[in-house]
Design a protein around this motif. Structure first.
Motif, short mmCIF file in Angstrom:
data_model
loop_
_atom_site.label_atom_id
_atom_site.label_comp_id
_atom_site.label_asym_id
_atom_site.label_seq_id
_atom_site.Cartn_x
_atom_site.Cartn_y
_atom_site.Cartn_z
N UNK A 100 1.07 -1.20 -0.09
CA UNK A 100 0.07 0.05 0.04
C UNK A 100 0.86 1.05 -0.01
N UNK A 101 2.09 1.01 -0.12
CA UNK A 101 2.92 2.05 -0.15
C UNK A 101 3.48 2.85 1.40
N UNK A 102 3.00 2.22 2.24
CA UNK A 102 3.59 2.63 3.60
C UNK A 102 5.03 1.98 3.78
N UNK A 103 5.74 2.45 4.89
CA UNK A 103 7.04 1.70 5.07
C UNK A 103 6.83 1.04 6.33
N UNK A 104 7.37 -0.05 6.44
CA UNK A 104 7.40 -1.02 7.63
C UNK A 104 8.18 -0.49 8.81
N UNK A 105 7.64 -0.52 9.88
CA UNK A 105 8.48 -0.28 11.10
C UNK A 105 7.94 -1.40 12.21
N UNK A 106 8.75 -1.12 13.17
CA UNK A 106 8.63 -2.08 14.32
C UNK A 106 7.33 -2.33 14.91
N UNK A 107 6.52 -1.09 14.64
CA UNK A 107 5.22 -1.16 15.10
C UNK A 107 4.45 -2.31 14.50
N UNK A 108 4.57 -2.15 13.25
CA UNK A 108 3.96 -3.19 12.37
C UNK A 108 4.42 -4.55 12.83
N UNK A 109 5.59 -4.64 12.91
CA UNK A 109 6.27 -5.93 13.30
C UNK A 109 5.47 -6.52 14.59
N UNK A 110 5.43 -5.65 15.66
CA UNK A 110 4.88 -6.04 16.91
C UNK A 110 3.48 -6.43 16.61
N UNK A 111 2.54 -5.68 16.00
CA UNK A 111 1.13 -5.93 15.85
C UNK A 111 1.13 -7.42 15.14
N UNK A 112 2.01 -7.48 13.99
CA UNK A 112 1.74 -8.97 13.41
C UNK A 112 2.34 -9.94 14.35
N UNK A 113 3.15 -9.85 15.07
CA UNK A 113 3.82 -10.96 16.07
C UNK A 113 2.53 -11.32 16.97
N UNK A 114 2.15 -10.26 17.56
CA UNK A 114 1.03 -10.31 18.47
C UNK A 114 -0.15 -11.13 17.78
N UNK A 115 -0.51 -10.74 16.80
CA UNK A 115 -1.78 -11.39 16.00
C UNK A 115 -1.37 -12.85 15.60
#
Length: 521
Positions: A100-115
């Motif tokens: 979607x054009x957004x840049x991956x950050x650790x916030x995305x990684x944490x949310x993905x990991x928790x899910x």
């Protein structure tokens, strides 16, 4: 769900590409692929083989397994482990873009990991070790454990129900439900262009993809999107898939009948090569209360009744795909995880023993669930039905498409006793083996609390083992426990084969991956 469904991981020693006369792969073109069925969900963390075959091009993880099944950084850049083995600090690659054009950050990684911890059947084994996860800054993600788990990085790289990175907003909005097809966003070399349920799915090159610079190896390293598009048509009939390949309607087809492979192999227009990975052909024995196979005697009986070599010779295709025949849960190509323990029980064939054991507890016909999505699974069901009939046991077969079969197995456990499917047979560590990691529990594959407790105890010791020699003993003990308990009928290992046109040159040793693949001419 990991059962099976298609194709797996493996270990090859080299990776190739489609070299033109100049030595460079050709860019462009569309691969037309015939898939054995509709994945029905595109959420890779919550689904099995049909989803993984397609969506492995769309989603990526922090780590990926190389050709030797060792984890290598993918979206991660590097990581460190604290002296006590409880804190993993993972530095992320910067500038990685989502579709979607957004840049991956650790916030995305944490949310993905928790899910992932909440929804993936293959995270169950890891969940108990995790104390917390935290995004320290945009490029630093930290996992803190409450007990040592030496396999953690390998677990994060695993391909079944994988830990894939998605935008935090998507992880939060999806929650524990499958991600809707119109919201699929990943970081991979291809993005979802369209999905028409029951008909087809199209992936298109993601021009913003940021590949790694290392050489490709297994699922790790550089991924080149040489193809413009990959179009998967859902073709449930194997003869129709074969005809489509022969008439140039399709460039690649998923699995055809075993007896058709040799004629294809003799035609120089096609490539029929086994992948380096192997699958474990199995018949689940429903250990849930109410099934005839809740009884250990019945599970032992059906194992003694079935002639596995006869089924292999008749139905597994050319001998090079399945020989030597073995009931090991992990392929010999992964020596650290392969075991010979308990195989004397697997190879036992004793018709009289089977008759006496089954007669002791069988008071109704056995109900077999199967599918023609993978035609050989139906053939196994018929073979098992015939061999049971030979000892006086009636078996009824119900045929469904693959996703419906799996759904019924979970949602209506009293409706079946046996189910034909397969699991992977190549793993980075023994904690990933489906028979031990808890992912098969919904299918009655943990028939007793004693088995579950025994598995958990051995895994707890395995994941803190200080060296391979120590870990080895738990690998053997786990497989011995499997055969002492017999939660499934293991038919044997077989290599995966997906025939394709010679104009399509695959770029990895896996026969269902299209990154690094290109078209000739």
């Amino acid at each position: 769900m990991s059962v099976a469904a298609a194709a797996g991981c493996g270990g090859s020693s080299s990776e190739g590409g489609n070299a033109t006369a100049t030595g460079e792969p050709k860019t462009g073109g569309t691969v037309r692929a015939a898939l054995g069925g509709d994945p029905q969900t595109l959420d890779m963390s919550m689904a099995g083989g049909l989803t993984r075959i397609t969506m492995q091009h769309v989603f990526e993880s922090l780590f990926a397994l190389d050709a030797q099944l060792r984890p290598q950084p993918m979206l991660a850049d590097s990581y460190t482990v604290s002296d006590d083995g409880l804190t993993y600090t993972i530095k992320l690659r910067t500038g990685v873009k989502f579709h979607d054009g957004s840049t991956m950050t650790a916030t995305d990684v944490k949310a993905s990991f928790d899910r992932w911890i909440a929804v993936s059947p293959n995270s169950k084994n890891v969940k108990g070790n995790v104390k917390s996860s935290e995004a320290i800054d945009d490029s630093t993600f930290v996992i803190t454990l409450n007990s040592v788990r030496s396999t953690l990085i390998s677990d994060l790289a695993w391909i079944q129900g994988p830990f894939v990175i998605i935008p935090a907003s998507l992880a939060t909005s999806a929650g524990t439900k499958p991600i809707a097809p119109d919201r699929i966003v990943g970081t991979g070399p291809y993005k979802l262009e369209s999905y028409n349920p029951g008909r087809n799915l199209t992936l298109a090159r993601f021009d913003g993809y940021q590949r790694r610079t290392e050489n490709s190896s297994g699922r790790a390293g550089a991924k080149h999107a040489y193809l413009d598009k990959i179009v998967y048509s859902f073709v449930t009939d194997s003869q129709q898939r074969l005809n489509g390949l022969k008439t140039n309607q399709y460039d690649w087809v998923q699995t055809v009948d075993a007896d058709q492979l040799q004629s294809l192999a003799n035609d120089r227009s096609f490539v029929v090569e086994p992948a380096t990975d192997r699958n474990l052909n199995v018949v689940f024995l429903n250990g849930a209360e109410g099934s005839v196979f809740h009884s250990l005697q019945a599970r032992q009986a059906v194992n003694a009744a079935i002639d596995k070599p006869a089924i292999a010779k008749a139905m597994f295709g050319p001998e090079n795909l399945w020989s030597p025949l073995t009931g090991a849960l992990v392929s010999p190509s992964v020596p650290d995880v392969h075991s010979e323990a308990g195989l004397n029980l697997w190879s036992e064939q004793n018709t009289e023993k089977a008759k006496s054991l089954l007669a002791a507890g069988l008071n109704r016909p056995i109900k077999i669930l199967t599918t023609k999505t993978y035609p050989y699974m139906y053939q196994w069901a018929v073979a098992v039905q015939g061999q049971l009939s030979a000892i006086g046991v009636k078996a009824d077969i119900e045929v469904l498409d693959y996703p419906s079969m799996v759904g019924k197995a979970v949602d209506d456990p009293k409706s079946w006793d046996m189910m034909t499917t397969y699991t992977l047979a190549s793993f980075g560590n023994v904690a990933q083996v489906e028979w031990f990691n808890g992912s098969l529990a919904p299918y009655g594959a943990f028939p007793t609390q004693e088995y579950k407790a025994g598995v958990n105890d051995l895994l707890a010791k395995y994941v803190v083992a200080k060296d391979q020699t120590t870990a080895r003993q738990y690998v053997d003990q786990l497989q011995q426990l499997f055969y002492d308990t017999m939660p499934a009928l293991v038919l044997g290992e077989v290599s995966d084969v997906n025939p394709h046109s010679k104009k399509l040159v695959l770029g990895t040793s896996y026969t269902n991956i299209f990154w690094n693949a290109s078209l000739r001419g």
